[in-house]
Design a protein around this motif. Structure first.
Motif, PDB file in Angstrom:
ATOM      1  N   VAL A 140       1.036  -1.206  -0.051  1.00  0.00           N
ATOM      2  CA  VAL A 140      -0.110  -0.008  -0.064  1.00  0.00           C
ATOM      3  C   VAL A 140       0.945   1.084   0.043  1.00  0.00           C
ATOM      4  O   VAL A 140       1.871   1.339   0.803  1.00  0.00           O
ATOM      5  N   ALA A 141       0.660   2.314  -0.843  1.00  0.00           N
ATOM      6  CA  ALA A 141       1.559   3.262  -0.871  1.00  0.00           C
ATOM      7  C   ALA A 141       0.944   4.367   0.044  1.00  0.00           C
ATOM      8  O   ALA A 141      -0.229   4.609   0.115  1.00  0.00           O
ATOM      9  N   LEU A 142       1.815   4.954   0.884  1.00  0.00           N
ATOM     10  CA  LEU A 142       1.560   5.870   1.820  1.00  0.00           C
ATOM     11  C   LEU A 142       1.185   6.962   1.140  1.00  0.00           C
ATOM     12  O   LEU A 142       2.023   7.616   0.479  1.00  0.00           O
ATOM     13  N   PRO A 143       0.366   7.838   1.479  1.00  0.00           N
ATOM     14  CA  PRO A 143       0.059   9.349   1.085  1.00  0.00           C
ATOM     15  C   PRO A 143       1.135  10.287   1.525  1.00  0.00           C
ATOM     16  O   PRO A 143       1.830   9.876   2.586  1.00  0.00           O
ATOM     17  N   GLY A 144       1.191  11.466   0.850  1.00  0.00           N
ATOM     18  CA  GLY A 144       2.373  12.330   1.124  1.00  0.00           C
ATOM     19  C   GLY A 144       2.589  12.759   2.713  1.00  0.00           C
ATOM     20  O   GLY A 144       3.661  12.631   3.158  1.00  0.00           O
ATOM     21  N   GLU A 145       1.534  13.052   3.177  1.00  0.00           N
ATOM     22  CA  GLU A 145       1.562  13.601   4.625  1.00  0.00           C
ATOM     23  C   GLU A 145       2.007  12.386   5.657  1.00  0.00           C
ATOM     24  O   GLU A 145       2.736  12.752   6.745  1.00  0.00           O
ATOM     25  N   ASN A 271      12.118  -1.724  -3.715  1.00  0.00           N
ATOM     26  CA  ASN A 271      11.301  -1.795  -2.608  1.00  0.00           C
ATOM     27  C   ASN A 271      11.059  -0.259  -2.038  1.00  0.00           C
ATOM     28  O   ASN A 271      10.487  -0.177  -0.804  1.00  0.00           O
ATOM     29  N   PHE A 272      11.122   0.586  -2.947  1.00  0.00           N
ATOM     30  CA  PHE A 272      10.914   1.906  -2.231  1.00  0.00           C
ATOM     31  C   PHE A 272       9.815   2.666  -3.224  1.00  0.00           C
ATOM     32  O   PHE A 272       9.575   2.666  -4.215  1.00  0.00           O
ATOM     33  N   VAL A 273       8.840   3.432  -2.105  1.00  0.00           N
ATOM     34  CA  VAL A 273       8.017   4.356  -2.903  1.00  0.00           C
ATOM     35  C   VAL A 273       8.368   5.781  -2.383  1.00  0.00           C
ATOM     36  O   VAL A 273       8.709   5.972  -1.125  1.00  0.00           O
ATOM     37  N   ALA A 274       8.373   6.438  -3.368  1.00  0.00           N
ATOM     38  CA  ALA A 274       8.714   7.925  -3.180  1.00  0.00           C
ATOM     39  C   ALA A 274       8.102   8.970  -3.872  1.00  0.00           C
ATOM     40  O   ALA A 274       7.160   8.506  -4.511  1.00  0.00           O
ATOM     41  N   ARG A 275       8.604  10.054  -4.060  1.00  0.00           N
ATOM     42  CA  ARG A 275       7.822  11.224  -4.960  1.00  0.00           C
ATOM     43  C   ARG A 275       8.717  11.763  -6.005  1.00  0.00           C
ATOM     44  O   ARG A 275       8.267  12.568  -6.810  1.00  0.00           O
ATOM     45  N   SER A 276      10.128  11.175  -5.812  1.00  0.00           N
ATOM     46  CA  SER A 276      10.982  11.717  -7.159  1.00  0.00           C
ATOM     47  C   SER A 276      11.919  10.810  -7.157  1.00  0.00           C
ATOM     48  O   SER A 276      12.339   9.859  -6.186  1.00  0.00           O
ATOM     49  N   HIS A 277      12.727  10.790  -8.233  1.00  0.00           N
ATOM     50  CA  HIS A 277      13.991  10.004  -8.689  1.00  0.00           C
ATOM     51  C   HIS A 277      15.175  10.254  -7.605  1.00  0.00           C
ATOM     52  O   HIS A 277      15.714   9.054  -7.144  1.00  0.00           O
TER      53      HIS A 277
END
Length: 325
Positions: A140-145, A271-277
């Motif tokens: 499950v991806a976590l929302p930004g906050e 194994n990472f979920v992020a917001r940028s490269h």
């Protein structure tokens, strides 16, 4: 579970998703977990056709595997960021160890949920008692906050709920009057549904959710489309009722996933979920340098997984289909 591909794709998921009037059928691809006999999993998320269903961003389906032939599961310590892992078994037993100091057993019908916001690491090994290993691993991806949330681990045993011609075990969210007490960071639905041969049942669901039906066994018809074992059916928001029919002569079983379209862009790699490269690169560097960010897993008899190499060029993202008006 780790994404053990040697050249994992970076995936950028745009807000929302497609809005097809029919069931979108997603087929799985085989991915070896490694080891001398290489247990293989069937991966239906992410893929080019779709990268998110609600906040669900990863789905591996495996077994039933005779561990005498496959060697079972042996995933060395590996890191996670920006996500929660959901472990759910149909048969077998897996020992989970993580950098919180948790040592837990994953058993059939029992939820193990691990939060790796800012960073966590864990290992997964099928136990000596396991003869047949069969289950799913979901992310499950976590929302930004909440994407830098503290490490956490939860265990829950949902009670079965009777349906017309079957039953459900709701491990996240709510369905058929059953509500999971496990806290999540965005609205979600996760449930195992079983149906007797020929059974037809209708489930009231949130029309703001998109849904995914991952069939484990049997043939299941929904919205006029029959889903076969190992297929994942996607339904866009707008359905207040899901009607499921087992069209096979044997019992059917599926995992029902749901959630509102994830209204953020995310980048997934390894194994990472992020917001940028750049965030991905920092997480990889922290893991390779044995940073305190991920902690240590005690008790695993071997080395941890090294991170794959990142291509020298900026990785190209892939997107969900654009939402139709």
């Amino acid at each position: 579970m780790s994404s053990t591909e040697t050249d994992p794709a970076e995936i950028l998921c745009s807000p929302g998703g497609g809005a097809p009037a029919h069931v979108e059928v997603l087929t799985a691809r085989d991915v070896p977990l490694g080891g001398p006999r290489a247990m293989t999993v069937r991966r239906t998320l992410p893929q080019r056709a779709r990268t998110l269903i609600g906040a669900w961003c990863f789905a591996d389906h495996y077994g039933p595997d005779d561990v005498a032939g496959t060697g079972g599961m042996d995933v060395a310590p590996h890191p996670h960021t920006g996500l929660q892992t959901v472990s759910w078994l149909f048969s077998g037993e897996i020992e989970h160890r993580d950098s919180l100091g948790t040592r837990a057993l994953v058993r059939p019908g029992e939820l193990n949920l691990m939060t790796g916001g800012h960073g966590i690491s864990h290992s997964e090994v099928s136990t000596a008692r396991t003869t047949v290993l069969h289950g799913v691993q979901l992310w499950v991806a976590l929302p930004g906050e909440h994407r830098h949330a503290d490490r956490d681990f939860r265990h829950h045993v949902p009670q079965p709920v009777r349906l017309d011609g079957g039953e459900a075990r709701v491990f996240l969210g709510s369905l058929a009057g059953s509500v999971s007490p496990v806290p999540v960071f965005s609205p979600l639905l996760g449930a195992e549904v079983t149906l007797a041969p020929g059974a037809l049942t209708s489930l009231a669901v949130d029309p703001g959710y998109e849904h995914g039906l991952l069939v484990d066994r049997g043939d299941v018809r929904t919205a006029g489309t029959v889903l076969r074992p190992h297929e994942l059916g996607y339904l866009a928001p707008g359905n207040a009722t899901l009607t499921l029919e087992n069209t096979s002569d044997d019992a059917a079983r599926l995992i029902l996933l749901g959630g509102p379209p994830f209204e953020e862009e995310i980048v997934m790699w390894w194994n990472f979920v992020a917001r940028s490269h750049e965030e991905i690169l920092r997480a990889r560097e922290a893991w390779e340098n044995a940073s305190d960010r991920f902690g240590d897993v005690e008790g695993y008899p071997g080395e941890r997984l090294p991170a794959p190499a990142v291509p020298n060029t900026v990785l190209r993202p892939r997107r969900n289909p654009c939402r139709r008006a």
